[in-house]
Motif scaffolding. Structure first.
Motif, PDB file in Angstrom:
ATOM      1  N   ARG A  44       0.732  -1.395  -0.024  1.00 17.49           N
ATOM      2  CA  ARG A  44       0.337  -0.085  -0.166  1.00 17.49           C
ATOM      3  C   ARG A  44       0.619   1.008  -0.067  1.00 17.49           C
ATOM      4  NH1 ARG A  44      -5.085  -2.227  -1.222  1.00 17.49           N
ATOM      5  NH2 ARG A  44      -5.275  -4.178  -0.257  1.00 17.49           N
ATOM      6  N   GLY A  45      -0.008   2.824   0.127  1.00 20.61           N
ATOM      7  CA  GLY A  45       0.976   3.768   0.100  1.00 20.61           C
ATOM      8  C   GLY A  45       0.708   4.562  -1.086  1.00 20.61           C
ATOM      9  N   GLY A  46       0.335   5.898  -1.598  1.00 21.70           N
ATOM     10  CA  GLY A  46      -0.008   6.261  -1.989  1.00 21.70           C
ATOM     11  C   GLY A  46      -1.864   6.500  -2.427  1.00 21.70           C
ATOM     12  N   LEU A  47      -2.384   7.657  -3.066  1.00 21.09           N
ATOM     13  CA  LEU A  47      -3.375   6.528  -3.610  1.00 21.09           C
ATOM     14  C   LEU A  47      -3.903   6.138  -4.389  1.00 21.09           C
ATOM     15  CD1 LEU A  47      -4.254  11.101  -4.406  1.00 21.09           C
ATOM     16  CD2 LEU A  47      -5.000   9.383  -2.812  1.00 21.09           C
ATOM     17  N   VAL A  48      -3.247   5.894  -5.370  1.00 18.75           N
ATOM     18  CA  VAL A  48      -3.058   4.571  -6.714  1.00 18.75           C
ATOM     19  C   VAL A  48      -4.036   3.062  -5.838  1.00 18.75           C
ATOM     20  CG1 VAL A  48      -2.393   5.325  -8.733  1.00 18.75           C
ATOM     21  CG2 VAL A  48      -0.873   4.063  -6.821  1.00 18.75           C
ATOM     22  N   PHE A  67     -10.247   1.803 -16.713  1.00 21.83           N
ATOM     23  CA  PHE A  67     -10.529   2.211 -15.111  1.00 21.83           C
ATOM     24  C   PHE A  67      -9.641   3.337 -14.924  1.00 21.83           C
ATOM     25  CE2 PHE A  67     -15.418   1.787 -14.972  1.00 21.83           C
ATOM     26  CZ  PHE A  67     -15.901   1.605 -16.819  1.00 21.83           C
ATOM     27  N   ARG A  68      -8.841   2.335 -13.996  1.00 20.17           N
ATOM     28  CA  ARG A  68      -7.684   2.729 -12.775  1.00 20.17           C
ATOM     29  C   ARG A  68      -6.431   3.448 -13.954  1.00 20.17           C
ATOM     30  NH1 ARG A  68      -7.597  -3.098 -10.043  1.00 20.17           N
ATOM     31  NH2 ARG A  68      -9.412  -2.666  -8.893  1.00 20.17           N
ATOM     32  N   GLY A  69      -6.341   3.348 -15.332  1.00 20.14           N
ATOM     33  CA  GLY A  69      -5.450   3.748 -15.837  1.00 20.14           C
ATOM     34  C   GLY A  69      -6.132   5.316 -16.410  1.00 20.14           C
ATOM     35  N   LYS A  70      -7.417   5.511 -16.503  1.00 17.94           N
ATOM     36  CA  LYS A  70      -7.884   6.695 -16.538  1.00 17.94           C
ATOM     37  C   LYS A  70      -7.344   7.286 -15.752  1.00 17.94           C
ATOM     38  CE  LYS A  70     -12.144   8.547 -18.142  1.00 17.94           C
ATOM     39  NZ  LYS A  70     -11.985   9.479 -16.879  1.00 17.94           N
ATOM     40  N   ASP A  74      -6.097  10.874 -15.538  1.00 13.00           N
ATOM     41  CA  ASP A  74      -7.300  12.123 -15.486  1.00 13.00           C
ATOM     42  C   ASP A  74      -6.939  13.189 -14.455  1.00 13.00           C
ATOM     43  OD1 ASP A  74      -9.304  13.693 -15.477  1.00 13.00           O
ATOM     44  OD2 ASP A  74     -10.334  12.341 -15.473  1.00 13.00           O
ATOM     45  N   LYS A  75      -6.942  12.294 -13.131  1.00  8.83           N
ATOM     46  CA  LYS A  75      -7.577  12.572 -11.689  1.00  8.83           C
ATOM     47  C   LYS A  75      -5.295  13.115 -11.294  1.00  8.83           C
ATOM     48  CE  LYS A  75     -11.875  12.290 -11.635  1.00  8.83           C
ATOM     49  NZ  LYS A  75     -12.173  13.270 -12.108  1.00  8.83           N
ATOM     50  N   ARG A 176       1.681  19.512 -11.791  1.00  8.86           N
ATOM     51  CA  ARG A 176       0.886  20.622 -12.497  1.00  8.86           C
ATOM     52  C   ARG A 176       0.079  20.802 -12.182  1.00  8.86           C
ATOM     53  NH1 ARG A 176       1.809  24.578 -15.727  1.00  8.86           N
ATOM     54  NH2 ARG A 176       0.278  25.274 -17.831  1.00  8.86           N
ATOM     55  N   GLY A 177      -0.634  18.977 -12.826  1.00  5.23           N
ATOM     56  CA  GLY A 177      -1.517  18.785 -12.804  1.00  5.23           C
ATOM     57  C   GLY A 177      -2.558  19.683 -11.774  1.00  5.23           C
ATOM     58  N   LEU A 178      -2.215  18.949 -10.384  1.00  5.40           N
ATOM     59  CA  LEU A 178      -3.280  19.270  -9.207  1.00  5.40           C
ATOM     60  C   LEU A 178      -2.885  20.585  -9.012  1.00  5.40           C
ATOM     61  CD1 LEU A 178      -3.704  18.593  -6.554  1.00  5.40           C
ATOM     62  CD2 LEU A 178      -1.604  18.998  -5.675  1.00  5.40           C
TER      63      LEU A 178
END
Length: 229
Positions: A44-48, A67-70, A74-75, A176-178
């Motif tokens: 575990r560890g991190g959002l993904v 969906f997980r790749g998206k 995306d997010k 940058r995305g965030l």
């Protein structure tokens, strides 16, 4: 106020007793969420690797590399893929697709369609690396061949640990995305070209201050667009 890379990988998570049991973490009692240090064996560890994210980015009956790749592009990177062509049939929900090897074979056939390949080559590798987690984020041991994948630029990796190393190497893209997402939220409107120019400055300022969430939030509030909104 940790470094923003903690969203991508971390040595801790937050769990209550029920979630800890789901993750295979011992010694957590009660319904209150608390911070716990992670053993690498929990994966575990991190959002993904959070069960909530993994479940949200799944089909009702199985995991979904698409969906997980998206979710990743995306997010995390704020680079959403275009909508699929209207005439592309979805993957079936056959029971056999609950087996990662079979699902990967069908994805490969799907990607051979020229209308699909351009987007799926950018999406699927991120999700394939997370196939160690089933539809509700429970860990499952899989053969290495079911997890090995390659990005369009030739970068090869395997499994969630490999994926997180790639993500940590792309922290600037995540920052940058965030920054774009948080700036949009703060302004309450779509970003203009002038706003996007300021995002470059926000990213540079945040990086200079250690890449923390506090730094990013502070520089957004001090930005010209926010002060004049």
């Amino acid at each position: 106020n940790l470094e923003l890379g903690s969203f991508l990988d971390s040595e801790f998570t937050f769990v209550n007793e029920r979630l800890a049991r789901h993750y295979g973490i011992d010694g957590v009692v009660g319904g209150e969420f608390r911070k716990v240090k992670l053993d690498p064996a929990t994966h575990r560890g991190g959002l993904v690797t959070q069960a909530g994210v993994l479940t949200l980015a799944s089909q009702p009956t199985r995991s979904s590399p698409v969906f997980r790749g998206k979710f990743v592009i995306d997010k995390l990177f704020n680079r959403p893929p275009p909508n699929p062509p209207a005439d592309v049939p979805p993957l079936t929900d056959e029971p056999e697709l609950s087996k990662p090897g079979n699902l990967r074979e069908q994805l490969a056939r799907h990607v051979r369609d020229p209308a699909c390949a351009g987007c799926h080559s950018k999406i699927d590798p991120w999700g394939i690396a997370l196939e160690n987690f089933d539809g509700i984020g429970t860990w499952r041991d899989l053969p290495e061949d079911d997890l090995a994948t390659v990005l369009p630029d030739g970068t090869r990796f395997s499994g969630p640990e490999g994926l997180k190393k790639i993500l940590m190497g792309r922290r600037d893209q995540f920052l940058r995305g965030l920054a774009e997402k948080l700036f949009l939220y703060a302004l309450g409107r779509t970003l203009t070209l002038d706003d996007l120019d300021q995002v470059d400055l926000l990213v540079e300022q945040t990086r200079r201050e250690g890449g923390t969430f506090r730094a990013l939030a502070t520089f957004i509030v001090l930005s010209e667009s926010f002060r004049k909104r």
